[in-house]
Write an enzyme that holds these catalytic residues in place. Structure first.
Site, PDB file in Angstrom:
ATOM      1  N   ASP A 165       0.898  -0.942  -0.124  1.00 32.08           N
ATOM      2  CA  ASP A 165       0.020  -0.112   0.009  1.00 32.08           C
ATOM      3  C   ASP A 165       0.878   1.267  -0.068  1.00 32.08           C
ATOM      4  O   ASP A 165       1.692   1.432   0.902  1.00 32.08           O
ATOM      5  CB  ASP A 165      -1.020  -0.145   1.185  1.00 32.08           C
ATOM      6  CG  ASP A 165      -2.176   0.754   1.018  1.00 32.08           C
ATOM      7  OD1 ASP A 165      -1.843   2.050   0.486  1.00 32.08           O
ATOM      8  OD2 ASP A 165      -3.119   0.617   1.578  1.00 32.08           O
ATOM      9  N   LYS A 169      -0.900   9.923   0.197  1.00 29.66           N
ATOM     10  CA  LYS A 169      -0.956  11.395   0.688  1.00 29.66           C
ATOM     11  C   LYS A 169       0.240  11.488   1.737  1.00 29.66           C
ATOM     12  O   LYS A 169       0.520  10.488   2.421  1.00 29.66           O
ATOM     13  CB  LYS A 169      -2.199  11.481   1.387  1.00 29.66           C
ATOM     14  CG  LYS A 169      -3.497  11.518   0.515  1.00 29.66           C
ATOM     15  CD  LYS A 169      -4.740  12.196   0.878  1.00 29.66           C
ATOM     16  CE  LYS A 169      -5.957  12.177  -0.064  1.00 29.66           C
ATOM     17  NZ  LYS A 169      -6.859  12.896   0.415  1.00 29.66           N
ATOM     18  N   ASP A 201       4.565   0.873  -7.581  1.00 24.99           N
ATOM     19  CA  ASP A 201       4.420   1.646  -8.857  1.00 24.99           C
ATOM     20  C   ASP A 201       4.132   3.050  -8.451  1.00 24.99           C
ATOM     21  O   ASP A 201       3.706   3.919  -9.384  1.00 24.99           O
ATOM     22  CB  ASP A 201       3.124   1.138  -9.603  1.00 24.99           C
ATOM     23  CG  ASP A 201       2.038   0.924  -8.522  1.00 24.99           C
ATOM     24  OD1 ASP A 201       2.075   1.183  -7.571  1.00 24.99           O
ATOM     25  OD2 ASP A 201       0.945   0.501  -8.942  1.00 24.99           O
ATOM     26  N   LYS A 237      -1.533  -7.917 -13.727  1.00 23.81           N
ATOM     27  CA  LYS A 237      -2.600  -7.199 -14.715  1.00 23.81           C
ATOM     28  C   LYS A 237      -2.787  -5.879 -14.440  1.00 23.81           C
ATOM     29  O   LYS A 237      -2.741  -4.898 -15.092  1.00 23.81           O
ATOM     30  CB  LYS A 237      -4.156  -7.984 -14.442  1.00 23.81           C
ATOM     31  CG  LYS A 237      -4.704  -7.769 -12.989  1.00 23.81           C
ATOM     32  CD  LYS A 237      -6.013  -8.333 -13.102  1.00 23.81           C
ATOM     33  CE  LYS A 237      -6.727  -8.171 -11.860  1.00 23.81           C
ATOM     34  NZ  LYS A 237      -8.082  -8.911 -11.819  1.00 23.81           N
ATOM     35  N   GLU A 239      -0.308  -4.034 -13.217  1.00 22.73           N
ATOM     36  CA  GLU A 239       0.985  -3.307 -13.624  1.00 22.73           C
ATOM     37  C   GLU A 239       0.883  -3.121 -15.183  1.00 22.73           C
ATOM     38  O   GLU A 239       1.177  -2.229 -15.710  1.00 22.73           O
ATOM     39  CB  GLU A 239       2.268  -4.120 -13.450  1.00 22.73           C
ATOM     40  CG  GLU A 239       3.418  -3.597 -13.715  1.00 22.73           C
ATOM     41  CD  GLU A 239       4.571  -4.714 -13.472  1.00 22.73           C
ATOM     42  OE1 GLU A 239       5.753  -4.598 -13.693  1.00 22.73           O
ATOM     43  OE2 GLU A 239       4.286  -5.597 -12.387  1.00 22.73           O
TER      44      GLU A 239
END
Length: 260
Positions: A165, A169, A201, A237, A239
């Site tokens: 995760d 923010k 990512d 998928k 990515e």
């Protein structure tokens, strides 16, 4: 847990850990040590999810064999897997597709997946049944406590942390998994020469990972900065969708110093 990189608003829908002083009830007499344990960063945030019929069936039929109950003691992992083999820990395997694919291509190694979310556990068990995989075991529990209490020092040959995760923010960055104290714990469980492979990512998180891992004195980067994606890590998928949209993916591969 693997996140959907296109679901950028999801973290705002999650419950905020009650680590701030204003969330403590007046007159709280919790012992300081217990309060500190309660407030520390956990390796996950609880999300609701529906377990499908197929996942539930896999949990009922395969769970007793392949799911290892959490216990505050170190099991004999050779007995758990039924053999002595190199052992790789994966933290947050999501729905398990990457874990199953890697395990299928590396049959001479054993993989221990840690995931708290029940649909993911069921999904991986279902894949294991479909592909007849026996070199995976699962612990449905917080990875920090698993590392602290179930994994012996200098015992792991590798660790995978793929797309944790990102807590995108700035005010939530303190909740990210890759922090100095967690990395120090992780490294203590690696054998000398063992590897730690992270992927994300989110560029900002990649930069933080590079900084934190680079500052850990027991680790050495295998690349000059970010690493090329190792062939063993399949493209997910999410990515693929991100790459089509022009999003980047960053892999980091470090090794624990001290081998040979």
């Amino acid at each position: 847990m693997i996140h959907d990189p296109n679901d950028a608003g999801l973290p705002d829908q999650l419950p905020t850990p009650s680590s701030e002083a204003e969330n403590s009830p007046a007159g709280d007499t919790t012992p300081p040590e217990e309060a500190l344990h309660r407030r520390r960063i956990r390796s996950f945030v609880t999300r609701a999810g529906r377990v499908s019929t197929g996942q539930r069936r896999a949990m009922d039929e395969l769970g007793p064999r392949f799911v290892v109950p959490f216990a505050p003691q170190q099991p004999d992992w050779n007995s758990v897997f039924g053999r002595e083999a190199p052992r790789v820990l994966e933290i947050g395997f999501g729905m398990g597709a990457t874990t199953a694919e890697i395990a299928s291509h590396r049959p001479d190694e054993d993989f221990l997946g840690v995931e708290v979310h029940e649909p993911g556990v069921g999904a991986l068990l279902k894949l294991m049944g479909e592909q007849n995989l026996s070199n995976i075991r699962i612990i449905q529990h917080d990875a920090v406590e698993v590392l602290e209490q179930m994994i012996a020092p200098d015992s792991l040959d590798g660790v995978h942390i793929f797309f944790p995760d990102p807590w995108h923010k700035a005010r939530h960055h303190k909740r990210r998994l890759i922090q100095p104290k967690f990395v120090a714990l992780l490294v203590s469980r690696l054998k000398p020469g063992a590897y730690l492979h992270c992927a994300t990512d989110w560029q900002n998180y990649a930069e933080q990972m590079l900084e934190v891992l680079g500052a850990e004195p027991s680790l050495k980067n295998t690349a000059d900065g970010y690493a090329p994606r190792p062939e063993y890590r399949p493209v997910t998928k999410f990515e693929r969708r991100g790459l089509r949209l022009g999003h980047g993916v960053w892999d980091l591969v470090f090794r624990k110093r001290g081998a040979g």
